[in-house]
Design an enzyme around this catalytic site. Structure first.
Site, PDB file in Angstrom:
ATOM      1  N   SER A   1      -2.139  62.080 -10.011  1.00  0.00           N
ATOM      2  CA  SER A   1      -2.226  61.024 -10.999  1.00  0.00           C
ATOM      3  C   SER A   1      -2.103  61.468 -12.453  1.00  0.00           C
ATOM      4  O   SER A   1      -1.508  60.781 -13.274  1.00  0.00           O
ATOM      5  CB  SER A   1      -3.553  60.307 -10.771  1.00  0.00           C
ATOM      6  OG  SER A   1      -3.949  59.631 -11.896  1.00  0.00           O
TER       7      SER A   1
ATOM      8  N   HIS B   1      -1.007  56.815  -5.474  1.00  0.00           N
ATOM      9  CA  HIS B   1      -0.077  56.542  -6.585  1.00  0.00           C
ATOM     10  C   HIS B   1       1.363  56.397  -6.125  1.00  0.00           C
ATOM     11  O   HIS B   1       2.272  56.340  -6.950  1.00  0.00           O
ATOM     12  CB  HIS B   1      -0.188  57.635  -7.652  1.00  0.00           C
ATOM     13  CG  HIS B   1      -1.508  57.588  -8.348  1.00  0.00           C
ATOM     14  ND1 HIS B   1      -1.759  56.717  -9.383  1.00  0.00           N
ATOM     15  CD2 HIS B   1      -2.664  58.243  -8.108  1.00  0.00           C
ATOM     16  CE1 HIS B   1      -3.014  56.867  -9.774  1.00  0.00           C
ATOM     17  NE2 HIS B   1      -3.588  57.779  -9.016  1.00  0.00           N
TER      18      HIS B   1
ATOM     19  N   LYS C   1      -3.456  49.552  -6.873  1.00  0.00           N
ATOM     20  CA  LYS C   1      -2.533  50.043  -7.894  1.00  0.00           C
ATOM     21  C   LYS C   1      -1.198  49.298  -7.747  1.00  0.00           C
ATOM     22  O   LYS C   1      -1.124  48.143  -8.126  1.00  0.00           O
ATOM     23  CB  LYS C   1      -2.495  51.563  -7.865  1.00  0.00           C
ATOM     24  CG  LYS C   1      -3.831  52.089  -8.458  1.00  0.00           C
ATOM     25  CD  LYS C   1      -4.119  53.551  -8.331  1.00  0.00           C
ATOM     26  CE  LYS C   1      -5.535  53.834  -8.849  1.00  0.00           C
ATOM     27  NZ  LYS C   1      -6.031  55.164  -8.532  1.00  0.00           N
TER      28      LYS C   1
END
Ligand code: PLP
Length: 409
Positions: A193, A221, A252
């Site tokens: 990240s 991610h 996310k």
């Protein structure tokens, strides 16, 4: 009033003062995201409001405001009400949870998936259950792993060996050292990240095969973002079937909230049956599950968000490169702009917000090592050329103002 007792208030304020002195005190921006206008938001400060552009969201594709996601969530909310009604174990298991788990298992080509209330909890709960339950298990953990994995491993009380970040030689050294018959699990990430670098999934799978280890991959991610159906880096590289456990988030790129693991039926059933972090907490609201499932389904079929997103990322990189803003190089969508000083990083972030209406949270120690303080920029498909031009101009002004060095283009 007793004297001589522990002054807990004094303790708290003292600790906080210490954080402030070190420039590590965290200040949150108070924002109101506007559905339909992402990445624009309203900021609240000292009784006033200001329009700002968000440049640091992890809702990478703006799915949190996608009309289909909003509609599915509203529809389910009206149909099923607000909450789940209990833990999955007692009265909280809904049809929507089951459908979402099927969707996620399919996304990763696994037999089953298991939902948790967040990605953090999924890592914590799954690693605790696996490391704590498998007799004599050793967990090999990448040095760059996220706090949720570290906490899960710690809680499992399994022996932990930390290998140098993404270093196959060091990982093999550890593996060689462990008796072949001892159970082993290698825990790592696909997109890291903060640096935005990508884990060597193939290399780790080869070593796992050679030494008989399980693999545990955090694709938080990467899901929604990479691979033809948004299955992550392992999908893009055709490696999903070599990974024992894939873990990810619904919060996310999928824009909602929740976490999950995808793995074999037996492994998911084991975690479902033995993990405290799954059993003893109220299930996600069915409306959230419905919204998340819609986002997952949409991104399985739709390439346009990923395409526009990639285009925005390369435009931002090119624009900042042209004026010599130092960025960490990587192959992902995360753009770490390096400042290298906690106070300057915080100051730049404050001025960006107050004077330019640009929101980029400073990333300081302990999230990143001291001396590598940075602005972590995450473009979205909805940032316009004008947004990019404004960002570039603002950073150029500030780089001059703070006498920060520029990279040679
Ligand atoms: C954000 C994050 C998590 C936690 O996911 P949440 O759904 O936000 O709890 C796990 N792993 C990594 C690498 C993350 O960055």
């Amino acid at each position: 009033m007793t004297t001589n007792v522990f002054d807990h208030q004094n303790f708290f304020t003292g600790e906080l003062d210490q954080l402030r002195e070190e420039g590590r005190y965290r200040v949150f921006a108070e924002l109101e995201r506007k559905a339909g206008h992402f990445p624009q938001a309203r900021r609240y400060k000292d009784g006033a409001t200001q329009d700002v552009t968000i440049w640091c969201a992890n809702d990478y594709l703006g799915m949190g405001q996608h009309p289909k996601v909003i509609e599915a969530t509203c529809e389910a909310l009206r149909a099923y009400g607000a909450g789940a009604g209990g833990t999955r174990n007692i009265s909280g298991n809904s049809h929507e949870h089951v459908l979402l788990e099927e969707e996620l298992a399919d996304l990763h080509g696994k037999e089953q998936a298991l939902l948790f209330t967040s990605g953090y909890i999924s890592n914590w709960a799954a690693l605790s259950a696996l490391g704590g339950g498998i007799p004599n298990c050793v967990i090999l953990s990448d040095a760059g792993n996220h706090a949720s994995m570290i906490e899960g491993i710690r809680h499992s009380r399994a022996e932990r060996r930390i290998f140098k970040h993404n270093d196959m030689v060091d990982l093999e050294k550890h593996l060689k050292d462990i008796p072949p018959n001892r159970p082993k699990l290698i825990a790592f990430e696909s997109v890291y990240s903060m640096d935005g670098d990508i884990g060597n999934i193939n290399g780790i799978c080869d070593l796992a095969d050679k030494y008989g280890a399980m693999t545990y991959l955090d694709e938080v991610h990467a899901v929604g973002m990479y691979g033809p159906r948004g299955g992550g880096i392992a999908e893009r590289e055709g490696l999903m079937d070599r990974i024992t456990v894939i873990e990810a988030t619904l919060g996310k790129a999928f824009g909602v909230v929740g976490g999950y693991i995808a793995a074999s039926k037996a492994l998911c059933d084991y975690v479902r049956s033995f993990s405290s972090g799954f059993i003893f907490t109220t299930a996600l609201p069915p409306a959230i599950a419905a919204g998340a499932r819609t986002a997952v389904r949409h991104l399985k079929d739709s390439e346009i968000e990923r395409m526009r997103h990639r285009r925005a990322v390369s435009k931002v990189r090119a624009s900042l490169k042209a004026i010599g803003i130092p960025m960490m190089d990587n192959e992902s969508h995360i753009i770490p702009v390096m400042v290298g000083n906690a106070a300057k990083c915080k100051m730049i972030s404050d001025v960006l917000m107050d004077q330019y209406g640009i929101y980029i949270q400073p990333i300081n120690y302990p999230t990143v090592p001291k001396g590598t303080e940075r602005l972590r920029i995450t473009p979205s498909p909805f940032h316009t050329d004008e947004d990019i031009a404004k960002l570039t101009k603002a950073l150029s002004d500030l780089w001059s103002h703070c006498a920060l060095s520029r990279a040679v283009a």
